[in-house]
Design a protein around this motif. Structure first.
Motif, short mmCIF file in Angstrom:
data_model
loop_
_atom_site.label_atom_id
_atom_site.label_comp_id
_atom_site.label_asym_id
_atom_site.label_seq_id
_atom_site.Cartn_x
_atom_site.Cartn_y
_atom_site.Cartn_z
N ALA A 1 46.46 39.48 38.12
CA ALA A 1 46.72 39.90 40.09
C ALA A 1 48.12 38.23 39.97
O ALA A 1 48.86 39.03 40.59
N SER B 1 40.44 41.26 38.69
CA SER B 1 41.52 40.22 39.68
C SER B 1 42.05 40.11 38.62
O SER B 1 43.40 39.09 38.79
N GLY C 1 40.38 43.82 41.70
CA GLY C 1 42.16 43.33 42.65
C GLY C 1 43.05 44.87 42.13
O GLY C 1 42.48 45.93 41.43
N ASP D 1 41.65 34.55 37.81
CA ASP D 1 42.96 35.38 37.83
C ASP D 1 43.93 35.34 36.88
O ASP D 1 44.86 36.45 36.56
N ARG E 1 44.33 41.79 49.85
CA ARG E 1 43.32 41.17 49.25
C ARG E 1 43.56 39.87 50.02
O ARG E 1 44.48 38.53 50.30
#
Lengths: 769, 183
Positions: B6, B3, A41, B42, A281
């Motif tokens: 995020a 990630s 990410g 996340d 994404r």
């Protein structure tokens, strides 16, 4: 011979190659530190999802995205009109050189016509992933149903609804060789059979995913799970950018099997990043992957096989019909593979083959491990087992008597140019398997059968395939390899490290491979078609060999010796009376302007383009041959089939890493067994009813026995150190091996896949009637 | 970059949850509807548990929650607030060394694409925890909730049998499986 062994016909002193070395990439994967496509990410990253059609065949009347755009957190909603060039051209993907386009195309986002259930219509981009589901629901797509067609035979009927304006016949290939009429007239035995295979899904554990961003240099970079980094060209064409401004990076891929050969998320994340200026994404859900990504072609076969009383094959009369689904993708090539492989690894003097592929409003079909060369093994090997039974011959001897050997020609005219060990693979599986199985309890039925196959490795010769790799010494003597190969789990990168370490006489640990970057690593083409060991393997071998020559040249100049008197050994240059450590040798080279790095390019074997009437010479570089043996137990009360033993043998030429070779054979056999017994995408008039892995049955550890392997090494392959490709070939035999073993058990044939308990019971009932 | 982070927030139905993830106390705020899998990936930035199916079938997202193996994609993070979570990456020693089980996976070629591997390791570690000897068929049975599409399973069974044999010969090696046993 027993399972787990390797039998090599040529002794060669190899230090790193041919050794069962645990792969470095696996260590990272087992430590849980590998960053797959969806694990990555960036700050400020947005999330994207596709709105897909709910119906298989319709005209789009109206699209309204205003409600979706108004939802808080939604950044953008794109339609086909927002895509600079709203066309995906389905050329041959991943070319490193230009070839003629197949002229097939589809829209990036559909604007007018829906041709399959799940076709993308709109692209929603939001700050949070949680917003996407609601935003997608708010995109209004009003459609009017258009009559569809869901069967390839019906699609070719005169009054069939047209899936495409060009008509529903997508491709056809024909073979006519020898005098078919005469062959059938003088035959002592003729075996006729019809067979069909189903829609199956790749079902890799990693769903399609990727992240795209626009760098400060204006380059659009896409980090995506793909088998083809060369799709940067397709994205550039869609965005209207120069090819040099788009970059695709492939991290370690969580399984490919052909399903990540065509583009998946690439155009969508690239468009969203390009239009919003922010990283984006996209990760497909499992349902989405099962719904909309291209499947394996269902095929219908009609085979008539003629033979003399001693088993000599006289003729094959073959009809093949494949379902291309709604778009072309790679269907024409898949059908070509079916056609070239249709008669199996046997000499057949007279052949009539008609292969056709039709558009329908079913899900599109495209590449899947074996690529058309595997479906045909099902009919041609069931035919061989039926023929053996009919003539009262041993199935082993029947195969051996008809097996191709070096110098023979395939029905399309391609000569077999390397040694064939088909007979040896038959003996190998028989010897490893031992006595036939006995029922585990009274009332159960047992059966045993073998199936052989051959499968090409390397792409069609007229695609002018090539691959490049760069190998360089660092000043401390460690080695870097740069190669554009995507690593999809088969050890594509680590093989290059082994090959390089072997040639440069350095420890495997000193070699680091940088891979899968379309801008920073030399292009090596696709990880498909069982081509990477042949192509990037040879490219790395060429580069490392050049580099070894440079080093010896530099030291020879410095010492005033001849190059021939020097050799690289164990990290040193050995000269008469002295040794030069590699670091010192590198210093000598630098001082004398001798390079300490090299770029190697390998060009695949060349051949002529094929015409519809297949009469040519070399279509493929070479083939891999093998045989599988399957023991089953069938419960005649329930129709349940249990595979109790499974042995597979292939001539792999040379096993670069025996652990990887065993892994490829074992994994492919189980994937083939899954197709034989369990797997099917279920459709109702084009509506995909398979909603998840609850419904799509991938074999579990309890569904399959250990796959026993016997690896033969002829040293005859065209890859480095005589290796043949082994990624796809072992998925061929399971369909026929399982079906024939079931037939041996119950005395009746199930010729439509998958072999479900219902079909087994029906076959038993019909045989008793 | 992983990630982690995020999600930006603020969120609807925001909750504050605290977990001990692989020995590290991590408190985060996030949407209350998130699965444990998404919370870990996340918000915490632990990405070795994978999304494979989202319905608890494939086992790619398997983690241990207070010693029990669960499919983290079908557990709400808020349901297990305060729990001790172990994932495959936590099995490594502090110096990054592989545990005995991980080492056996490496030596027996039990990973190819590697995507199922973290979940497979969690299932295997849990199976070996009580020290009772398992036959190959019992190991097979215990893995039926973890799909692998690459290996054909044989090498994974080989690795688990080898790890079991290693423990029976020498006792569990220092490192994560002992942490898991203690947990």
């Amino acid at each position: 011979m027993s399972a787990g062994e390797i039998h090599s016909s040529k002794a060669e002193e190899l230090r790193v190659v041919n050794q069962p070395l645990p792969r470095p990439d696996q260590r990272e994967k087992i430590a849980g530190s590998t960053s797959y496509a969806a694990d990555f990410g960036m700050p400020g990253m947005l999330h994207a999802r596709l709105v897909r059609s709910q119906v298989p065949s319709a005209r789009i009347l109206r699209r309204d995205v205003s409600a979706a755009r108004a939802l808080p957190g939604v950044v953008a909603v794109f339609l086909g009109e927002d895509v600079p060039h709203n066309t995906v051209w389905v050329d041959v993907p991943g070319q490193t050189v230009r070839v003629a386009a197949l002229r097939a195309s589809m829209e990036v986002l559909a604007t007018d016509r829906i041709r399959f259930h799940g076709e993308p219509v709109a692209l929603v981009v939001a700050e949070e992933e949680s917003t996407l589901a609601r935003a997608c629901q708010l995109v209004e797509v009003e459609t009017e149903d258009v009559p569809g067609v869901f069967d390839p035979f019906e699609a070719l009927a005169e009054d069939a609804p047209a899936v495409h304006e060009s008509g529903n016949l997508l491709a056809e290939w024909n073979i006519d060789r020898g005098d078919l009429e005469e062959a059938f007239a003088k035959a002592d035995a003729v075996v006729e059979g019809t067979y069909s295979t189903q829609f199956v899904d790749h079902a890799y554990l990693e769903p399609e995913a990727g992240v795209a961003w626009v760098g400060d240099d204006g380059v659009v970079t896409i980090r995506v799970c793909t088998q083809v980094v060369e799709h940067y060209r397709d994205v550039a064409r869609i965005l209207g950018l120069p090819e040099s401004k788009v970059r695709v990076v492939a991290p370690y891929v969580g399984g490919g099997f052909g399903g990540k050969e065509d583009m998946t998320v690439e155009p969508y994340v690239a468009l969203a990043a390009w239009r919003t200026g922010r990283p984006v994404r996209m990760q497909w859900t499992r349902d989405e992957s099962l719904l909309a990504r291209a499947k394996r072609h269902p095929m219908h076969f009609k085979y008539r096989t003629a033979a003399a009383s001693d088993g000599t094959l006289l003729a094959e009369d073959i009809e093949i019909m494949a379902d291309s689904g709604a778009y072309a993708y790679l269907s024409a090539l898949v059908l070509l593979y079916s056609s070239v492989h249709a008669c199996g690894p046997y000499k057949v003097p007279a052949v009539r083959m008609r292969a056709r592929c039709a558009y329908t409003n079913n899900p599109p079909t495209s590449a899947f491990r074996g690529f058309g060369g595997m479906q045909v093994v099902f009919p041609y090997e069931c035919q061989m087992n039926r023929l053996a039974a009919k003539l009262g011959l041993s199935p082993d001897e029947l195969r051996k008597a008809n097996a191709l050997t070096r110098g023979d020609e395939l029905p399309v005219g391609q000569p077999i140019e390397t040694e064939v060990l088909l007979a040896q693979t038959i003996d190998a599986v028989r010897e490893a398997a031992g006595p036939a199985p006995q029922p585990s309890r009274a009332g159960k039925l047992t059966g045993r059968a073998i199936a052989s196959n051959f499968q090409s490795y390397g792409r069609c010769t007229w695609l002018n395939d090539s691959a490049a790799a760069w190998v360089g010494f660092q000043l401390d003597g460690s080695v870097s390899v740069r190669c554009g190969v995507p690593d999809i789990g088969g050890g594509q990168a680590s093989s290059l490290a082994q090959i390089t370490a072997e040639v440069l006489e350095c420890p495997l640990e000193s070699v680091t491979v940088y891979f899968g970057d379309s801008s920073l690593t030399p292009l090596a083409g696709t990880t498909t078609a069982t081509r990477q060991l042949l192509m990037s393997g040879n490219a790395a071998h060429v580069a490392a060999t050049l580099l070894r020559g440079y080093i010896l040249h530099g030291v020879a100049l410095e010492l005033g010796e001849s190059e021939e008197s020097l050799e690289l050994r164990d990290g040193e240059v050995v000269a008469v009376g002295r040794t030069v450590p590699i670091t010192e040798a590198l210093t000598m080279c630098r001082r004398l302007n001798v390079p300490i790095e090299a770029l190697g390019t390998f060009f695949g074997p060349k051949g002529k383009p094929v015409e519809k009437e297949l009469k040519t010479d070399r279509v493929f570089p070479d083939f891999t041959f093998g045989t599988h043996l399957c023991d089953v137990e069938v419960d005649p009360e329930t129709g349940e089939v249990t595979i109790v033993r499974y042995v597979a043998s292939h001539d792999v030429g040379r096993a670069i890493n025996p652990l990887s070779v065993h892994g490829q054979i074992s994994g492919a056999a189980v994937q083939g067994i899954g197709m034989a017994l369990l797997e099917e995408i279920t459709l109702d008039h084009g509506v995909n009813l398979t909603g998840g892995l609850f419904q799509y049955l991938v074999p579990t550890a309890t569904d399959v026995p250990d796959i026993e392997t016997v690896v033969l090494e002829s040293g005859e392959g065209l890859g480095p150190f005589g290796a043949r490709g082994i990624g796809e070939p072992p998925i061929g035999p399971p369909l026929a091996a399982v079906a024939s073993a079931v037939a041996d058990a119950i005395g009746a044939w199930v010729t439509d896949l998958p072999i479900t308990p219902e079909r087994v019971l029906k076959a038993i009932e019909e045989s008793r009637a | 970059m992983t990630s982690g982070g995020a999600l930006a927030g603020p969120f609807e139905n925001e909750v504050t949850l605290s977990f001990e993830v692989n020995g590290r106390r991590v408190t985060r705020r996030g949407p209350g509807h998130l699965s444990l899998l998404r919370w870990l990936r996340d918000l915490v930035g632990v990405t070795d548990p994978k999304y494979g199916c989202g319905e608890g079938v494939c086992g790619s997202c398997a983690v241990q929650v207070d010693g029990q193996v669960v499919s983290s994609c079908i557990v709400l993070a808020a349901q297990v607030d305060g729990a001790k979570i172990e994932t495959a990456s936590g099995m490594c020693g502090d110096d990054g060394s592989l545990s005995g089980l991980q080492q056996a996976f490496h030596e027996h070629h039990a990973a190819q694409c590697g995507f199922c591997t973290p979940g497979m390791l969690m299932a295997a570690a849990s199976l070996l925890e009580d020290g009772r000897h398992r036959s190959r068929d019992e190991i097979r049975e215990a893995l039926h909730g973890n799909l692998c599409r690459c290996t054909g399973y044989g090498p994974i069974l080989d690795a688990i049998e080898a790890a079991q044999a290693g423990r029976e010969a020498t006792g569990p090696r220092a490192g994560s499986e002992t942490k898991l046993v203690a947990g």
